[in-house]
Design a protein around this motif. Structure first.
Motif, mmCIF file in Angstrom:
data_model
loop_
_atom_site.group_PDB
_atom_site.id
_atom_site.type_symbol
_atom_site.label_atom_id
_atom_site.label_comp_id
_atom_site.label_asym_id
_atom_site.label_seq_id
_atom_site.Cartn_x
_atom_site.Cartn_y
_atom_site.Cartn_z
ATOM 1 N N ALA A 151 0.832 -1.204 0.000
ATOM 2 C CA ALA A 151 0.000 0.000 0.000
ATOM 3 C C ALA A 151 0.867 1.255 0.000
ATOM 4 C CB ALA A 151 -0.925 -0.007 1.214
ATOM 5 N N ALA A 152 1.949 1.218 0.782
ATOM 6 C CA ALA A 152 2.844 2.387 0.840
ATOM 7 C C ALA A 152 3.493 2.639 -0.513
ATOM 8 C CB ALA A 152 3.910 2.167 1.909
ATOM 9 N N ARG A 153 3.947 1.554 -1.182
ATOM 10 C CA ARG A 153 4.556 1.725 -2.504
ATOM 11 C C ARG A 153 3.544 2.268 -3.509
ATOM 12 N NH1 ARG A 153 7.056 -3.225 -1.280
ATOM 13 N NH2 ARG A 153 5.578 -4.350 -2.592
ATOM 14 N N ALA A 154 2.297 1.789 -3.409
ATOM 15 C CA ALA A 154 1.264 2.276 -4.333
ATOM 16 C C ALA A 154 1.014 3.767 -4.129
ATOM 17 C CB ALA A 154 -0.031 1.482 -4.125
ATOM 18 N N ARG A 155 0.943 4.185 -2.871
ATOM 19 C CA ARG A 155 0.746 5.617 -2.596
ATOM 20 C C ARG A 155 1.949 6.422 -3.075
ATOM 21 N NH1 ARG A 155 -1.165 3.542 2.340
ATOM 22 N NH2 ARG A 155 0.790 4.121 3.376
ATOM 23 N N ARG A 171 4.022 5.656 -5.519
ATOM 24 C CA ARG A 171 4.017 5.739 -6.987
ATOM 25 C C ARG A 171 2.997 6.767 -7.477
ATOM 26 N NH1 ARG A 171 4.660 0.008 -6.725
ATOM 27 N NH2 ARG A 171 2.416 -0.279 -7.028
ATOM 28 N N ALA A 172 1.837 6.810 -6.829
ATOM 29 C CA ALA A 172 0.814 7.777 -7.223
ATOM 30 C C ALA A 172 1.300 9.205 -6.979
ATOM 31 C CB ALA A 172 -0.478 7.520 -6.446
ATOM 32 N N THR A 173 1.950 9.414 -5.848
ATOM 33 C CA THR A 173 2.477 10.747 -5.544
ATOM 34 C C THR A 173 3.586 11.126 -6.504
ATOM 35 O OG1 THR A 173 1.957 10.402 -3.200
ATOM 36 C CG2 THR A 173 3.464 12.195 -3.739
ATOM 37 N N LEU A 174 4.449 10.157 -6.817
ATOM 38 C CA LEU A 174 5.538 10.426 -7.755
ATOM 39 C C LEU A 174 4.991 10.794 -9.126
ATOM 40 C CD1 LEU A 174 8.530 10.551 -8.378
ATOM 41 C CD2 LEU A 174 8.490 8.084 -8.801
ATOM 42 N N LEU A 225 5.523 12.229 -0.490
ATOM 43 C CA LEU A 225 6.342 11.154 -1.039
ATOM 44 C C LEU A 225 7.357 10.667 -0.009
ATOM 45 C CD1 LEU A 225 7.135 9.424 -3.492
ATOM 46 C CD2 LEU A 225 8.678 11.261 -4.176
ATOM 47 N N GLN A 226 7.967 11.589 0.712
ATOM 48 C CA GLN A 226 8.945 11.225 1.726
ATOM 49 C C GLN A 226 8.311 10.408 2.845
ATOM 50 O OE1 GLN A 226 10.313 15.226 2.512
ATOM 51 N NE2 GLN A 226 12.233 14.892 1.424
ATOM 52 N N ALA A 227 7.022 10.635 3.114
ATOM 53 C CA ALA A 227 6.321 9.914 4.178
ATOM 54 C C ALA A 227 5.902 8.514 3.757
ATOM 55 C CB ALA A 227 5.092 10.706 4.618
ATOM 56 N N THR A 228 5.813 8.263 2.457
ATOM 57 C CA THR A 228 5.298 6.966 2.001
ATOM 58 C C THR A 228 6.320 6.116 1.255
ATOM 59 O OG1 THR A 228 4.469 8.005 -0.029
ATOM 60 C CG2 THR A 228 2.938 7.830 1.812
ATOM 61 N N SER A 229 7.344 6.741 0.706
ATOM 62 C CA SER A 229 8.282 5.984 -0.125
ATOM 63 C C SER A 229 9.237 5.139 0.725
ATOM 64 C CB SER A 229 9.106 6.935 -0.996
ATOM 65 O OG SER A 229 10.107 6.217 -1.703
ATOM 66 N N LEU A 281 10.649 1.964 -7.035
ATOM 67 C CA LEU A 281 9.345 1.675 -6.429
ATOM 68 C C LEU A 281 8.637 0.543 -7.158
ATOM 69 C CD1 LEU A 281 8.061 5.314 -5.779
ATOM 70 C CD2 LEU A 281 8.892 3.671 -4.088
ATOM 71 N N THR A 282 8.879 0.433 -8.455
ATOM 72 C CA THR A 282 8.251 -0.651 -9.225
ATOM 73 C C THR A 282 8.914 -1.982 -8.952
ATOM 74 O OG1 THR A 282 7.690 0.915 -10.995
ATOM 75 C CG2 THR A 282 7.676 -1.440 -11.542
#
Length: 241
Positions: free
Chosen positions: A76-80, A82-85, A105-109, A238-239
């Motif tokens: 879920a964190a990676r998905a968020r 990627r969406a932010t990126l 992005l810094q909070a989720t990546s 991230l992918t």
């Protein structure tokens, strides 16, 4: 077992004078007691084994549940991230600031954010349209410098270069060769096609005096190129993860 022990004691106390009954009773009942004790011990071992196996299964189930939860949270964190990126990449294209998106992005990546993507976040980077629009003037100055200094690589020497410069002749279509005019024409074509890295490589091949008029243009162009490269690297990370 206690009852059998009591019966043994009773049998011993009620034995005949020769002790025959006592010996036979004790032998028979002692065998029953031994058999019962062996059976109980076997059952106790089986119960202990079942309890240990159950405890292991519960522990394994708890670990599995924790792993599944952790993996789900990571996905879920990676998905968020990627969406932010993707939103940041859109901001890079338009040249808009993206500091708030960068914080998200810094909070989720799960991966570190490259510095070339962090540094220009507050003000944004120059858009491709801005770089295209601002390129012709410094390119003309660079070509004029090359012709004036005899560094253009064109035939005819400084006199011919002077007339070309006076008439402000500059190629707008990409040309072959190592002349300054050809190099700048290829750089401009690459810039228009979105191949900023190639455009910068063409310009970097020019002599230092010729690059000087392009210095102010090169700063935002390099910042944009480095930010785009950093975003691409982070996207791949991230992918893959």
């Amino acid at each position: 077992i206690d009852a059998l022990d009591a019966r043994l004691v009773e049998a011993e106390n009620s034995a005949g004078p020769d002790g025959t009954l006592a010996r036979e009773a004790v032998a028979r009942w002692q065998a029953e007691v031994d058999a019962l004790r062996a059976d109980l011990e076997t059952q106790a071992q089986e119960i202990a084994g079942m309890a240990e196996q159950a405890a292991q299964e519960v522990s394994a189930a708890e670990r599995t549940a924790e792993q599944i939860e952790a993996e789900a949270a990571a996905v879920a964190a990676r998905a968020r991230a990627r969406a932010t990126l993707a939103e940041i990449e859109a901001a890079l294209e338009t040249g808009e600031p993206y500091a708030a998106l960068l914080e998200e992005l810094q909070a989720t990546s799960p991966a570190g954010i490259p510095d070339p993507l962090v540094a220009p976040a507050a003000e944004g980077v120059a858009s491709r349209a801005e770089l295209i629009e601002s390129f012709p003037e410094p390119a003309r100055l660079a070509l004029a410098t090359a012709r004036r200094e005899g560094l253009s690589g064109e035939e005819g020497g400084r006199v011919a270069g002077f007339f070309r410069d006076t008439l402000q002749l500059r190629s707008t279509a990409p040309g072959d060769g190592a002349t300054t005019d050809a190099v700048l024409s290829r750089a401009e074509a690459a810039l228009r096609d979105g191949r900023l890295t190639e455009a910068l490589a063409e310009i970097e091949a020019l002599p230092e005096p010729v690059r000087e008029p392009l210095a102010d243009w090169l700063v935002p162009a390099r910042t944009r190129a480095e930010a785009l490269a950093a975003a691409d690297t982070l996207s791949q990370s991230l992918t893959e993860n």
